[in-house]
Motif scaffolding. Structure first.
Motif, PDB file in Angstrom:
ATOM      1  N   TYR A  77     -68.522 -54.590 -68.612  1.00  0.00           N
ATOM      2  CA  TYR A  77     -67.683 -55.586 -69.274  1.00  0.00           C
ATOM      3  C   TYR A  77     -66.394 -55.786 -68.487  1.00  0.00           C
ATOM      4  CZ  TYR A  77     -70.959 -54.780 -73.005  1.00  0.00           C
ATOM      5  OH  TYR A  77     -72.130 -54.679 -73.713  1.00  0.00           O
ATOM      6  N   SER A  78     -65.932 -57.029 -68.448  1.00  0.00           N
ATOM      7  CA  SER A  78     -64.687 -57.333 -67.738  1.00  0.00           C
ATOM      8  C   SER A  78     -63.549 -57.524 -68.741  1.00  0.00           C
ATOM      9  CB  SER A  78     -64.843 -58.603 -66.896  1.00  0.00           C
ATOM     10  OG  SER A  78     -64.769 -59.758 -67.715  1.00  0.00           O
ATOM     11  N   PRO A  79     -62.304 -57.351 -68.291  1.00  0.00           N
ATOM     12  CA  PRO A  79     -61.170 -57.610 -69.175  1.00  0.00           C
ATOM     13  C   PRO A  79     -61.061 -59.092 -69.532  1.00  0.00           C
ATOM     14  CG  PRO A  79     -60.418 -56.817 -67.029  1.00  0.00           C
ATOM     15  CD  PRO A  79     -61.900 -56.798 -67.006  1.00  0.00           C
ATOM     16  N   THR A 133     -73.059 -59.095 -54.685  1.00  0.00           N
ATOM     17  CA  THR A 133     -72.696 -58.492 -53.398  1.00  0.00           C
ATOM     18  C   THR A 133     -71.570 -57.477 -53.574  1.00  0.00           C
ATOM     19  OG1 THR A 133     -71.214 -60.358 -52.916  1.00  0.00           O
ATOM     20  CG2 THR A 133     -73.446 -60.466 -52.011  1.00  0.00           C
ATOM     21  N   ALA A 134     -70.734 -57.659 -54.594  1.00  0.00           N
ATOM     22  CA  ALA A 134     -69.658 -56.710 -54.895  1.00  0.00           C
ATOM     23  C   ALA A 134     -69.249 -56.872 -56.353  1.00  0.00           C
ATOM     24  CB  ALA A 134     -68.454 -56.950 -53.984  1.00  0.00           C
ATOM     25  N   ALA A 135     -69.258 -55.780 -57.088  1.00  0.00           N
ATOM     26  CA  ALA A 135     -68.822 -55.808 -58.482  1.00  0.00           C
ATOM     27  C   ALA A 135     -67.300 -55.833 -58.537  1.00  0.00           C
ATOM     28  CB  ALA A 135     -69.357 -54.591 -59.229  1.00  0.00           C
ATOM     29  N   GLY A 136     -66.774 -56.409 -59.587  1.00  0.00           N
ATOM     30  CA  GLY A 136     -65.328 -56.407 -59.770  1.00  0.00           C
ATOM     31  C   GLY A 136     -64.805 -54.991 -59.956  1.00  0.00           C
ATOM     32  N   ASP A 137     -63.567 -54.743 -59.531  1.00  0.00           N
ATOM     33  CA  ASP A 137     -62.961 -53.413 -59.615  1.00  0.00           C
ATOM     34  C   ASP A 137     -62.613 -53.007 -61.035  1.00  0.00           C
ATOM     35  OD1 ASP A 137     -63.081 -53.175 -56.853  1.00  0.00           O
ATOM     36  OD2 ASP A 137     -61.043 -53.962 -56.561  1.00  0.00           O
ATOM     37  N   ASP A 138     -62.542 -53.985 -61.943  1.00  0.00           N
ATOM     38  CA  ASP A 138     -62.049 -53.699 -63.287  1.00  0.00           C
ATOM     39  C   ASP A 138     -63.146 -53.666 -64.350  1.00  0.00           C
ATOM     40  OD1 ASP A 138     -62.634 -56.384 -63.127  1.00  0.00           O
ATOM     41  OD2 ASP A 138     -60.657 -57.079 -63.764  1.00  0.00           O
ATOM     42  N   LEU A 139     -64.409 -53.532 -63.939  1.00  0.00           N
ATOM     43  CA  LEU A 139     -65.500 -53.493 -64.908  1.00  0.00           C
ATOM     44  C   LEU A 139     -65.509 -52.174 -65.679  1.00  0.00           C
ATOM     45  CD1 LEU A 139     -68.403 -55.152 -62.891  1.00  0.00           C
ATOM     46  CD2 LEU A 139     -66.904 -56.187 -64.604  1.00  0.00           C
ATOM     47  N   MET A 140     -65.898 -52.268 -66.952  1.00  0.00           N
ATOM     48  CA  MET A 140     -65.872 -51.103 -67.845  1.00  0.00           C
ATOM     49  C   MET A 140     -67.231 -50.912 -68.507  1.00  0.00           C
ATOM     50  SD  MET A 140     -62.528 -52.311 -69.969  1.00  0.00           S
ATOM     51  CE  MET A 140     -62.556 -54.024 -69.462  1.00  0.00           C
ATOM     52  N   TYR A 145     -64.662 -50.850 -73.004  1.00  0.00           N
ATOM     53  CA  TYR A 145     -64.419 -52.229 -73.427  1.00  0.00           C
ATOM     54  C   TYR A 145     -64.058 -52.277 -74.916  1.00  0.00           C
ATOM     55  CZ  TYR A 145     -64.850 -57.166 -74.336  1.00  0.00           C
ATOM     56  OH  TYR A 145     -64.595 -58.462 -74.731  1.00  0.00           O
ATOM     57  N   ARG A 146     -64.770 -51.526 -75.730  1.00  0.00           N
ATOM     58  CA  ARG A 146     -64.456 -51.494 -77.159  1.00  0.00           C
ATOM     59  C   ARG A 146     -63.028 -50.994 -77.376  1.00  0.00           C
ATOM     60  NH1 ARG A 146     -69.703 -49.457 -77.459  1.00  0.00           N
ATOM     61  NH2 ARG A 146     -68.941 -47.361 -77.842  1.00  0.00           N
ATOM     62  N   ALA A 147     -62.594 -50.018 -76.580  1.00  0.00           N
ATOM     63  CA  ALA A 147     -61.218 -49.523 -76.691  1.00  0.00           C
ATOM     64  C   ALA A 147     -60.227 -50.626 -76.298  1.00  0.00           C
ATOM     65  CB  ALA A 147     -61.030 -48.292 -75.809  1.00  0.00           C
ATOM     66  N   LEU A 148     -60.548 -51.378 -75.270  1.00  0.00           N
ATOM     67  CA  LEU A 148     -59.676 -52.476 -74.821  1.00  0.00           C
ATOM     68  C   LEU A 148     -59.490 -53.518 -75.917  1.00  0.00           C
ATOM     69  CD1 LEU A 148     -58.248 -54.033 -72.358  1.00  0.00           C
ATOM     70  CD2 LEU A 148     -60.422 -55.255 -72.236  1.00  0.00           C
TER      71      LEU A 148
END
Length: 124
Positions: free
Chosen positions: A8-10, A104-111, A116-119
């Motif tokens: 999950y992304s922000p 090709t590259a996942a985002g650095d901020d994926l959870m 994600y539920r905590a966010l």
């Protein structure tokens, strides 16, 4: 509510850990948007970059950018969502997926789903 088989992304989008990866909006985003009335998705063959806008979703409440959770090439789009945008907000983790991506590259901020539920709990 937030399946464990994806990241999950922000920006409130999800990405499956399959190849190709499937991308969609989260239940949190769907609830915030209410009912989608228009979706603009990237085209098959487009290159998207993690963290950058690659489309938009318009609802009865607002217009939001779709922000790519990973970099890669779009391999498919969900034509059912293009034809019936409400599907994206009615079933965001299922039939309302948006596009598939050869990552090709996942985002650095994926959870994971727990983070994600905590966010989203913090943002309420």
């Amino acid at each position: 509510m937030y399946p464990n088989d994806r990241k999950y992304s922000p920006d409130h989008e999800w990405l499956t850990e399959t190849s190709p990866a499937r991308v969609g909006i989260t239940e949190f985003a769907a609830t915030s948007l209410d009912e989608a009335v228009y979706v603009e998705l990237p085209d098959v063959g487009d290159e998207v970059t993690a963290g950058e806008a690659c489309g938009e979703i318009e609802s009865v409440k607002s217009v939001s950018d779709l922000v790519a959770p990973a970099s890669g090439t779009v391999t498919a789009v969900n034509e059912a969502v293009v034809d019936d945008p409400k599907l994206a907000t009615d079933d965001p983790h299922g039939e309302g997926w948006l596009y598939e991506l050869d990552v090709t590259a996942a985002g650095d901020d994926l959870m994971d789903s727990k983070a994600y539920r905590a966010l989203i709990t913090e943002s309420k």
